[in-house]
Enzyme design. Sequence first.
Site: not given
Ligand code: COA
Length: 335
Positions: A118, A260, A290
Site C-alpha cells: 500500500c 492511503h 482499500n
Molecule cells: N464482521 C463482523 N464481526 C467481525 C468482522 C466482520 N467483518 N471481522 C471481525 N469481526 C469480529 C471479530 O471476530 C471479533 O469478535 P470477538 O470479539 O467475538 O472475537 C470482533 O469483531 C472484534 O474484532 P477485532 O479484530 O478486534 O476488530 P477491530 O476493532 O480491530 O476491527 C479492523 C477490525 C480490521 C476493522 C481493524 O483492526 C482495522 O481497521 N485494522 C487496520 C487494517 C488495515 O487497514 N489494513 C490495511 C492497511 S494497508
Amino acid sequence: MKSLMMQGTRILATGSAVPDSSLSNDEISKIVETSDDWIVTRTGIKERRLLTGHNKSVIDLAVVASLNALDKISMNPAEIDLIILATSTPNDLFGSASQVQAQIKAFNAVAFDLTAACSGFVLAMVTASQFIRNGTYKNILVIGADVLSKWVDWSDRSTCILFGDGAGAMILQSSIKEDNQLLGFQLNTDGNQSNCLSLVYKEEINSHPILKLHKGYFKYIVMNGKEVYKFAVSQVPLSILKCLNSLNISINDIDWLLLHQANHRILKAVADKLSIDNEKIIMNLNKYGNTSAASIPLAFDEALSQGKFAHNDIIVISGFGAGLTWGTIIVQWKL
Ligand code: COA
C-alpha cells in the site's frame, strides 16, 4: 547529453480505472458473517469494485488508467521515457509493467514493477522523481494498480471486507526548479513487523527427491488488524511531521491530507493527532475500499477532477502498509 542540474518535477496529468462490478456490504454479508453496520462503523467502507471476468488482470486496469491520464493532455505515449508500475498483484512474477508499456504503445519507455504494497505509489513517485531530478528522464508514467480480490481469503471476514480493485496513474514531467511540485519526501521500513500484514510464499513439506528443492505457492492475505491499526495511527503522523519539519512547513499550511485509503478511523485519527481539520481529509474509500497501491492515485485523480486543488495548495500524501512500509510526500499544487 543529460543535464546534471537538479530539475523540478511537475504533475502533468492523472488518470484512474476501476472495474464495473461492485460488491456492497450487504452482498458480502451473504458470503461471510458480517453486516453493513459493522463494516461501515469499523472501516467507513460501503462497497468495493472487483475485477471479474476470465483472464482479466491488473494490466487491464493499469492500461485504462494510463490511457486516461495520457488522453487528458493529448500526450503521445511515445514521449514516455519510463513507466513504474507499483503493484503487489502482478500478472507475471517477472513483472507486468512491460505488458502495460506494449499495450499503451509507449515504445520508447523503460518499464519495471515496484512492490511495496500500500506504500507502493508513494515509493514509485519518489523513485520517478529521482530520475527526473538528476536529469535522466523527462516524462515518467507512474501507476499504482492492484487486484487484491484475487488474493483475499473470501472466507475470512476480518480481511475480505477491506479490499477492492483499482488503478491510478500520474504523468510526471521535469520542469524548471521554480515550477517544482514535489517539495520533499520521507520514507520508512520496519521489516521486523512484516508478519502483521503479509501474503507469503509457502513451501510444500515434500521436497524434490533428487534436487532437495522445495516448491511452493502464494496463498492469502494474512493480517493482524489491531497491530496494523496501531502502527498506522502512531507512525504516519510522525512521518508527516518529519517531512514538514524538513521543509519548514507548518501544520497550518496544509490544505489537503491525502492518505492511503485504508480505513476512515485511521484517516481521522491521523488528522486528529496532527490537529488537522477533518474537512481537509480526502476520502473516497466508502466507494472503493482499500485498493492498495491504487488508492492514492485514485483519490488524487478524483479530487483533481472535482476541482479541489487550488494554486499553491499544500497536499500531504502518505502511504502505509505491508512491509511494514510507510512514507510521506509533500506536493505544492500549481495550476
Ligand atoms: N464482521 C463482523 N464481526 C467481525 C468482522 C466482520 N467483518 N471481522 C471481525 N469481526 C469480529 C471479530 O471476530 C471479533 O469478535 P470477538 O470479539 O467475538 O472475537 C470482533 O469483531 C472484534 O474484532 P477485532 O479484530 O478486534 O476488530 P477491530 O476493532 O480491530 O476491527 C479492523 C477490525 C480490521 C476493522 C481493524 O483492526 C482495522 O481497521 N485494522 C487496520 C487494517 C488495515 O487497514 N489494513 C490495511 C492497511 S494497508
